[in-house]
Design a protein around this motif. Structure first.
Motif, PDB file in Angstrom:
ATOM      1  N   GLN A   1       0.814  -1.140   0.081  1.00 16.54           N
ATOM      2  CA  GLN A   1       0.009   0.038  -0.093  1.00 16.54           C
ATOM      3  C   GLN A   1       0.970   1.203   0.021  1.00 16.54           C
ATOM      4  OE1 GLN A   1      -0.739  -2.715   2.240  1.00 16.54           O
ATOM      5  NE2 GLN A   1      -2.914  -2.788   2.703  1.00 16.54           N
ATOM      6  N   VAL A   2       2.088   1.193   0.718  1.00 16.96           N
ATOM      7  CA  VAL A   2       2.734   2.477   0.883  1.00 16.96           C
ATOM      8  C   VAL A   2       3.170   2.977  -0.643  1.00 16.96           C
ATOM      9  CG1 VAL A   2       4.843   3.721   1.406  1.00 16.96           C
ATOM     10  CG2 VAL A   2       3.613   2.219   3.204  1.00 16.96           C
ATOM     11  N   THR A   3       3.693   1.996  -1.369  1.00 14.02           N
ATOM     12  CA  THR A   3       4.275   2.195  -2.741  1.00 14.02           C
ATOM     13  C   THR A   3       3.197   2.654  -3.628  1.00 14.02           C
ATOM     14  OG1 THR A   3       5.765   0.417  -2.593  1.00 14.02           O
ATOM     15  CG2 THR A   3       5.444   1.348  -4.583  1.00 14.02           C
ATOM     16  N   VAL A   4       1.941   2.022  -3.364  1.00 16.75           N
ATOM     17  CA  VAL A   4       0.655   2.462  -4.230  1.00 16.75           C
ATOM     18  C   VAL A   4       0.259   3.697  -4.061  1.00 16.75           C
ATOM     19  CG1 VAL A   4      -1.715   1.974  -4.778  1.00 16.75           C
ATOM     20  CG2 VAL A   4      -0.071  -0.133  -4.698  1.00 16.75           C
ATOM     21  N   VAL A   5       0.138   3.975  -2.667  1.00 17.94           N
ATOM     22  CA  VAL A   5      -0.493   5.392  -2.323  1.00 17.94           C
ATOM     23  C   VAL A   5       0.332   6.522  -2.655  1.00 17.94           C
ATOM     24  CG1 VAL A   5      -1.319   6.622  -0.460  1.00 17.94           C
ATOM     25  CG2 VAL A   5      -1.762   4.268  -0.630  1.00 17.94           C
ATOM     26  N   GLU A   6       1.843   6.345  -2.627  1.00 21.70           N
ATOM     27  CA  GLU A   6       2.739   7.346  -2.705  1.00 21.70           C
ATOM     28  C   GLU A   6       2.851   7.508  -4.567  1.00 21.70           C
ATOM     29  OE1 GLU A   6       6.656   6.847  -1.347  1.00 21.70           O
ATOM     30  OE2 GLU A   6       6.362   7.412   0.346  1.00 21.70           O
ATOM     31  N   ALA A   7       2.701   6.393  -5.164  1.00 22.05           N
ATOM     32  CA  ALA A   7       2.603   6.857  -6.353  1.00 22.05           C
ATOM     33  C   ALA A   7       1.249   7.416  -6.945  1.00 22.05           C
ATOM     34  CB  ALA A   7       2.561   5.375  -7.270  1.00 22.05           C
ATOM     35  N   MET A   8       0.294   7.183  -6.203  1.00 27.53           N
ATOM     36  CA  MET A   8      -1.244   7.913  -6.713  1.00 27.53           C
ATOM     37  C   MET A   8      -1.111   9.213  -6.242  1.00 27.53           C
ATOM     38  SD  MET A   8      -4.039   4.895  -5.320  1.00 27.53           S
ATOM     39  CE  MET A   8      -5.280   5.538  -6.228  1.00 27.53           C
ATOM     40  N   ARG A   9      -0.420   9.519  -4.934  1.00 21.61           N
ATOM     41  CA  ARG A   9      -0.221  10.821  -4.844  1.00 21.61           C
ATOM     42  C   ARG A   9       0.812  11.702  -5.622  1.00 21.61           C
ATOM     43  NH1 ARG A   9      -3.232  13.475  -1.550  1.00 21.61           N
ATOM     44  NH2 ARG A   9      -1.781  14.399   0.056  1.00 21.61           N
ATOM     45  N   LEU A  10       1.803  11.106  -6.314  1.00 19.56           N
ATOM     46  CA  LEU A  10       2.570  11.645  -7.364  1.00 19.56           C
ATOM     47  C   LEU A  10       2.066  11.704  -8.731  1.00 19.56           C
ATOM     48  CD1 LEU A  10       5.756  10.062  -6.149  1.00 19.56           C
ATOM     49  CD2 LEU A  10       5.435  12.535  -6.056  1.00 19.56           C
ATOM     50  N   GLY A  11       0.780  11.060  -8.912  1.00 20.57           N
ATOM     51  CA  GLY A  11       0.211  10.666 -10.200  1.00 20.57           C
ATOM     52  C   GLY A  11       0.840   9.856 -11.269  1.00 20.57           C
ATOM     53  N   THR A  12       1.614   8.948 -10.674  1.00 26.77           N
ATOM     54  CA  THR A  12       2.406   7.939 -11.533  1.00 26.77           C
ATOM     55  C   THR A  12       1.482   6.986 -11.894  1.00 26.77           C
ATOM     56  OG1 THR A  12       4.468   8.842 -10.666  1.00 26.77           O
ATOM     57  CG2 THR A  12       4.634   6.558 -11.764  1.00 26.77           C
ATOM     58  N   PRO A  13       1.251   6.426 -13.399  1.00 31.78           N
ATOM     59  CA  PRO A  13       0.341   5.440 -13.641  1.00 31.78           C
ATOM     60  C   PRO A  13       0.868   3.811 -12.926  1.00 31.78           C
ATOM     61  CG  PRO A  13       0.771   6.709 -15.341  1.00 31.78           C
ATOM     62  CD  PRO A  13       1.786   7.347 -14.274  1.00 31.78           C
ATOM     63  N   ILE A  14       0.040   3.255 -12.470  1.00 30.96           N
ATOM     64  CA  ILE A  14       0.211   2.090 -11.512  1.00 30.96           C
ATOM     65  C   ILE A  14      -0.111   0.781 -12.340  1.00 30.96           C
ATOM     66  CG2 ILE A  14       0.093   0.765  -9.325  1.00 30.96           C
ATOM     67  CD1 ILE A  14      -0.481   3.609  -8.147  1.00 30.96           C
ATOM     68  N   VAL A  15       0.496  -0.421 -12.205  1.00 28.76           N
ATOM     69  CA  VAL A  15       0.131  -1.530 -12.516  1.00 28.76           C
ATOM     70  C   VAL A  15       0.674  -2.332 -11.192  1.00 28.76           C
ATOM     71  CG1 VAL A  15       0.775  -3.643 -13.932  1.00 28.76           C
ATOM     72  CG2 VAL A  15       0.952  -1.497 -14.948  1.00 28.76           C
ATOM     73  N   ALA A  16      -0.261  -3.091 -10.743  1.00 28.56           N
ATOM     74  CA  ALA A  16      -0.229  -3.916  -9.551  1.00 28.56           C
ATOM     75  C   ALA A  16      -0.888  -5.291  -9.487  1.00 28.56           C
ATOM     76  CB  ALA A  16      -0.475  -3.250  -8.169  1.00 28.56           C
ATOM     77  N   THR A  17      -0.133  -6.194  -8.855  1.00 24.94           N
ATOM     78  CA  THR A  17      -0.830  -7.444  -8.601  1.00 24.94           C
ATOM     79  C   THR A  17      -1.986  -7.395  -7.669  1.00 24.94           C
ATOM     80  OG1 THR A  17       1.312  -8.336  -8.506  1.00 24.94           O
ATOM     81  CG2 THR A  17      -0.553  -9.862  -7.802  1.00 24.94           C
ATOM     82  N   GLU A  18      -3.339  -8.065  -8.352  1.00 23.68           N
ATOM     83  CA  GLU A  18      -4.373  -7.788  -7.498  1.00 23.68           C
ATOM     84  C   GLU A  18      -4.332  -8.729  -6.253  1.00 23.68           C
ATOM     85  OE1 GLU A  18      -9.300  -7.798  -7.871  1.00 23.68           O
ATOM     86  OE2 GLU A  18      -8.090  -8.813  -9.801  1.00 23.68           O
ATOM     87  N   THR A  19      -4.200  -8.153  -5.133  1.00 24.65           N
ATOM     88  CA  THR A  19      -4.147  -8.892  -3.992  1.00 24.65           C
ATOM     89  C   THR A  19      -5.215  -8.102  -2.676  1.00 24.65           C
ATOM     90  OG1 THR A  19      -2.292  -7.599  -2.842  1.00 24.65           O
ATOM     91  CG2 THR A  19      -1.887  -9.185  -4.266  1.00 24.65           C
ATOM     92  N   ILE A  20      -5.107  -8.410  -1.638  1.00 26.22           N
ATOM     93  CA  ILE A  20      -5.951  -7.966  -0.425  1.00 26.22           C
ATOM     94  C   ILE A  20      -5.269  -6.450  -0.360  1.00 26.22           C
ATOM     95  CG2 ILE A  20      -6.651 -10.092   0.451  1.00 26.22           C
ATOM     96  CD1 ILE A  20      -5.041  -9.662   2.756  1.00 26.22           C
TER      97      ILE A  20
END
Length: 357
Positions: A267-286
């Motif tokens: 989540q930290v990596t995902v949320v920081e990327a979202m805050r920065l507006g960097t497009p994300i590809v992530a494995t679907e997990t809980i």
């Protein structure tokens, strides 16, 4: 019973909350309590006292082991005990991370202290074994609230530690506003993958190897040991948080490859990327399902599926309009739901409810 006077309320002598986190250096550190609504602070009159760590914290990426060693537990014990003494005077304690929560609740039991406990950011990282479940069930039996950052974890934590549903609360992980660096670190675009907890770099390397795309990986050595690193991948380690965010801000695609299981990560990596507006590809997990709406704020791909990951990366890489869409949508979502201000409202509401129990 609430005792009200001049718009304030006092619940069973509650004066405030001590807050213990291993990343606090002192009272000057900022956390969610600094973003509680003004009307909440005026209504309660509570004090919030940050309990600084009495020890040095090792860089996570420099750690050779994932588990907490004996010396670490001793440091947490001293930290928790100091926080508990503050909490006895104030009436409440907020711990951050499971180690401090476990020890604070244990100390509250054996020393017969009286205060309320909210175990925030209860990110276990891996499913506990039988003896940890039994010990945790005894320690956390009377905890007022455990806060997790994925909805699926609410049921899991209840199962693992035999807790009531009202004791385990979901609140999304928040990250404060991050300033994008003004200067580009490199003009050549790249794919970035960063992080160490429960990362699936074997699948990521398979996904990225034949794309020919320049790729940067930032991870602990234990995550890379024994793997064949593709020629188009540069592996970095021991970077400062600012350097990591600089990389994340300038990446064309941020990939978060995760091992699917009954624990939450990423989540930290995902949320920081979202805050920065960097497009994300992530494995679907809980750990990612509550944050990314696939096709709107990024792409979620099935676990262990290198082909799906490759396709998602290339689709974003080759489509500037899609990059713009994901960047705008994810940063808007993060500002509305994952900011310090948003969690200040959510956590202050939870504390008010707990104080009245």
């Amino acid at each position: 019973m609430d005792k009200r006077s001049n718009g304030q309320f006092d619940v069973d002598g509650m004066k405030g909350w001590a807050i213990a986190a291993p990343f606090f250096n002192g009272e000057e550190d900022r956390w969610i309590d600094d973003f509680f609504p003004n009307d909440f602070m005026q209504r309660t009159g509570w004090k919030f006292v940050k309990c600084a760590r009495p020890y040095l914290v090792a860089n996570w990426h420099e750690r050779k082991r994932r588990d907490t060693g004996f010396s670490d537990w001793w440091k947490y014990w001293v930290h928790a005990l100091r926080a508990c003494r503050h909490a006895e005077k104030l009436g409440g304690l907020i711990t951050i991370f499971p180690q401090l929560a476990l020890l604070a609740c244990f100390q509250r039991k054996i020393f017969r202290m009286k205060f309320k406990v909210v175990a925030y950011c209860f990110n276990i990282g891996e499913e506990p074994g039988p003896w940890r479940r039994k010990f945790g069930a005894w320690v956390f039996k009377d905890v007022e609230a455990i806060v997790v950052h994925s909805r699926a974890e609410t049921a899991l934590v209840c199962e693992w530690f035999n807790l009531r549903p009202d004791q385990v609360i979901f609140l999304p992980l928040q990250i404060g506003q991050i300033s994008r660096p003004k200067d580009a670190i490199d003009e050549e675009p790249y794919v970035l993958s960063m992080g160490s907890a429960n990362r699936d770099y074997p699948t990521f390397f398979k996904a990225i190897e034949h794309t020919g795309l320049r790729t940067i990986v930032v991870a602990a050595p234990r995550c890379i040991d024994g793997l064949d690193v593709p020629a188009n991948v540069t592996w970095l380690q021991n970077l400062t948080p600012d350097a990591c965010r600089n990389l994340a801000a300038k990446a064309r695609v941020n990939v978060v490859p995760l091992i699917d299981g009954r624990s939450s990560s990423g989540q930290v990596t995902v949320v920081e990327a979202m805050r920065l507006g960097t497009p994300i590809v992530a494995t679907e997990t809980i750990g990612t399902a509550d944050y990314i709406e696939s096709g709107e704020t990024g792409y979620l791909v099935p676990a262990n599926n290198a082909k799906a990951m490759t396709n998602a990366i290339l689709e974003i890489w080759n489509d500037p309009d899609l990059q713009s869409k994901f960047s705008g949508n994810s940063s808007d979502f993060a500002e509305k739901h994952l900011s310090d201000e948003a969690l200040g409202i959510a956590l202050s509401s939870l504390l008010s409810d707990i104080a009245k129990r």
